[in-house]
Write a protein that holds these residues in place. Structure first.
Motif, mmCIF file in Angstrom:
data_model
loop_
_atom_site.group_PDB
_atom_site.id
_atom_site.type_symbol
_atom_site.label_atom_id
_atom_site.label_comp_id
_atom_site.label_asym_id
_atom_site.label_seq_id
_atom_site.Cartn_x
_atom_site.Cartn_y
_atom_site.Cartn_z
ATOM 1 N N ARG A 270 0.788 -1.191 0.000
ATOM 2 C CA ARG A 270 0.079 -0.096 0.068
ATOM 3 C C ARG A 270 0.953 1.295 -0.110
ATOM 4 N NH1 ARG A 270 -1.567 3.996 2.766
ATOM 5 N NH2 ARG A 270 -0.221 3.408 4.413
ATOM 6 N N TYR A 271 0.336 2.195 -0.730
ATOM 7 C CA TYR A 271 1.356 3.479 -0.786
ATOM 8 C C TYR A 271 0.291 4.633 -0.900
ATOM 9 C CZ TYR A 271 5.026 0.453 -2.246
ATOM 10 O OH TYR A 271 6.051 -0.507 -2.449
ATOM 11 N N ASP A 272 0.733 5.750 -0.239
ATOM 12 C CA ASP A 272 -0.028 7.074 -0.053
ATOM 13 C C ASP A 272 0.041 7.879 -1.493
ATOM 14 O OD1 ASP A 272 -0.941 6.755 2.602
ATOM 15 O OD2 ASP A 272 1.320 6.894 2.865
ATOM 16 N N LEU A 273 1.187 7.639 -2.178
ATOM 17 C CA LEU A 273 1.263 8.334 -3.466
ATOM 18 C C LEU A 273 2.358 7.255 -4.257
ATOM 19 C CD1 LEU A 273 1.121 11.008 -4.739
ATOM 20 C CD2 LEU A 273 3.500 11.657 -3.937
ATOM 21 N N VAL A 274 2.061 7.468 -5.450
ATOM 22 C CA VAL A 274 2.968 6.597 -6.721
ATOM 23 C C VAL A 274 3.132 7.482 -7.554
ATOM 24 C CG1 VAL A 274 2.941 4.769 -8.357
ATOM 25 C CG2 VAL A 274 1.507 4.369 -6.125
ATOM 26 N N LEU A 275 4.483 7.733 -7.864
ATOM 27 C CA LEU A 275 5.265 8.505 -9.031
ATOM 28 C C LEU A 275 5.584 7.504 -10.159
ATOM 29 C CD1 LEU A 275 6.533 10.676 -9.996
ATOM 30 C CD2 LEU A 275 8.731 10.434 -8.708
ATOM 31 N N GLU A 276 4.964 7.859 -11.405
ATOM 32 C CA GLU A 276 5.387 6.909 -12.371
ATOM 33 C C GLU A 276 6.318 7.748 -13.263
ATOM 34 O OE1 GLU A 276 2.579 5.297 -16.250
ATOM 35 O OE2 GLU A 276 1.888 7.018 -14.875
ATOM 36 N N SER A 277 7.422 7.194 -13.045
ATOM 37 C CA SER A 277 8.714 7.825 -13.732
ATOM 38 C C SER A 277 9.470 6.896 -14.643
ATOM 39 C CB SER A 277 9.819 8.267 -12.849
ATOM 40 O OG SER A 277 10.567 9.068 -13.218
ATOM 41 N N MET A 278 8.811 6.629 -15.810
ATOM 42 C CA MET A 278 9.274 5.643 -16.698
ATOM 43 C C MET A 278 9.865 6.262 -17.913
ATOM 44 S SD MET A 278 8.865 2.474 -15.541
ATOM 45 C CE MET A 278 8.744 1.653 -16.899
#
Length: 483
Positions: A270-278
């Motif tokens: 579980r995460y409060d924020l997910v950064l998509e950096s692909m």
């Protein structure tokens, strides 16, 4: 029929676009600059390079003051006011965008706000906006041009399995800084993701990183990255290499992510924020390039020659949309070339090396050939490394784990690459870039008098190490002992 006529239309007002427009105007061309956003500067200035560096500066100062406790200066726990921090970030950006607007006016560059697409090889149709990024399209205008410079940049890669949720963000969303999450996942272990991880870690978040490859921050040599990793272990709960995020579910209590690979947790996290950096993809497919006869590559880039011409001779492309690396400083230099050629000058983009910098803590900067590249390409090299443990300034600054590394061609003896890990590495790298461009060898660099005590003098000392004459390290009998 057209509403406007010009010598040159520039499509996109990022670093490449505004630089091209301003240079062309200085050379006497009548220029129209088309930009979809309400301010000039593009992604880099508005939602990328500049705001991220503003926040990284704050993070570095905050963490630096905490480290002073062992020196006798103790401070209380910092109180973070996100509203003030956002306002300061916006003030920095506003000062620069305001300056660009003033320079456009002073050069009599016509700025058209809207989204431009080609009608044919000499006409661009611009769907005008009311000056606001979220504004509805108001009307259309056709621009007739003699030359065109395409500088439309790139966009973030989107993973198809991620749900549409405000807790899943790109770097742009992360820089909005809506809140500080307790747990944050960074998908992609490249420069942008790790810079964002640095910022959020300094604000109090715990970070996980997932990377499909076998190491973080691809590009620089692994010995430099290992120094960075050692200094940053405190930021991360997990660094999951050779692992991928494969699914995500948005629930009221957070984003639940499942993984697959060598370091994958057995259950969703579980995460409060997910950064998509692909990474990013070029925007060449969004401008109707085919209507102008401009060819795109399979990956969406617009192939160009050394004068930045596309296959249509009067149409140029610069920056992210033209080729890699996707870096603002490369775009600016390409833009100057394209503008000068459009104005009738003989100009070429003929560079030996383009520098890269990760503005993390510590910074990691590199340029030219790396040891890893040389090994893969079977190129004979020699290396001079100077450890900052022997630098008085580095010891004083508490960064004596840094390294300066120079790479020389085995046969020519000339500098072909270099890397630095440590504070201000990006500021120092310019000397190495210049040395490569000028064809300098170790004697040129080592015999150059550097000021003492500075971190910059480690560049000269690395050259001395290569020569086997460095008196700031134990004696070396000959060059071969320092390779």
């Amino acid at each position: 029929m057209s509403d406007m006529e010009c010598d040159l239309v520039v499509l996109g007002a990022g670093p490449g676009g505004y630089s091209a427009a301003f240079r062309a105007a200085d050379l006497g061309l009548r220029v129209v600059l088309v930009e979809r956003y309400s301010t000039l500067g593009g992604v880099c200035l508005n939602v990328g390079c500049i705001p991220s560096k503003a926040l990284l500066h704050v993070a570095a100062v905050a963490e630096g003051t905490a480290a002073l406790a062992s020196h006798g200066f103790a401070f209380g726990r910092p109180q973070v006011d996100l509203g003030k921090l956002r306002n300061w970030r916006d003030k920095v950006v506003g000062k620069l965008t305001g300056g660009l607007a003033g320079m456009a006016r002073s050069r009599k560059v016509d700025v058209v706000r809207g989204v431009g697409v080609f009608v044919d090889a000499y006409h661009l149709e611009v769907a005008l906006t009311a000056g606001d990024r979220a504004a509805e399209v108001a009307e259309k205008r056709t621009v007739c041009f003699k030359h065109c410079i395409i500088a439309v940049g790139s966009r973030a890669v989107r993973l198809p399995f991620l749900p549409d949720d405000p807790r899943i963000v790109s770097s742009t969303g992360a820089l909005a800084l809506r809140e500080v999450p307790a747990r944050m996942l960074v998908i992609g272990g490249g420069i942008v993701g790790l810079e964002m991880a640095t910022i959020y870690s300094a604000l109090g978040a715990r970070i996980d990183v997932v990377e499909a490859l076998d190491g973080l921050m691809q590009g620089p040599d692994r010995d430099l990255v290992k120094i960075w990793e050692k200094r940053n272990t405190h930021r991360f709960d997990r660094i999951m290499l050779r692992t991928k995020a494969i699914s995500a579910t948005a629930k009221p209590d957070g984003i639940w992510v499942s993984f697959a690979g060598d370091a994958a947790p057995t259950e969703p996290e579980r995460y409060d924020l997910v950064l998509e950096s692909m990474g990013r993809v070029p925007n060449g497919d969004r401008i109707g390039a085919d209507k102008a006869g401009v060819v795109l590559s399979d990956k969406g880039f617009i192939p160009v020659d050394r004068q930045m011409r596309t296959n249509v001779p009067h149409i140029f492309a610069v920056g992210d949309v033209a080729d890699t690396p996707m870096l603002a400083h490369k775009a600016v230099h390409q833009a100057h070339v394209a503008a000068e050629v459009a104005a009738g000058r003989e100009s070429f983009f003929d560079t030996r090396a383009i520098p890269s910098v990760a503005y993390t803590d510590p910074e990691l900067a590199w340029v030219g050939l790396t040891e890893d590249d040389a090994m893969k390409q079977n190129i004979a090299i020699s290396v001079g490394r100077f450890p900052w443990a022997a630098s008085g300034r580095a010891i004083v600054n508490g960064c004596d784990d840094g390294v300066t590394k120079l790479i020389f061609g085995k046969e020519s003896g000339r500098l072909v690459g270099g890397g630095i890990v440590g504070p201000h590495a990006g500021d120092m790298l310019g000397e190495i870039v210049l040395a490569i461009e000028m064809g300098a060898d170790a004697i040129d660099i080592g015999k150059t008098v550097h000021p003492h005590p500075t971190l910059g003098e480690t560049i000269g000392m690395a050259a001395e190490v290569y020569e086997g004459i460095c008196t700031d390290l134990p004696p070396q009998r000959n060059k071969s002992e320092v390779l």
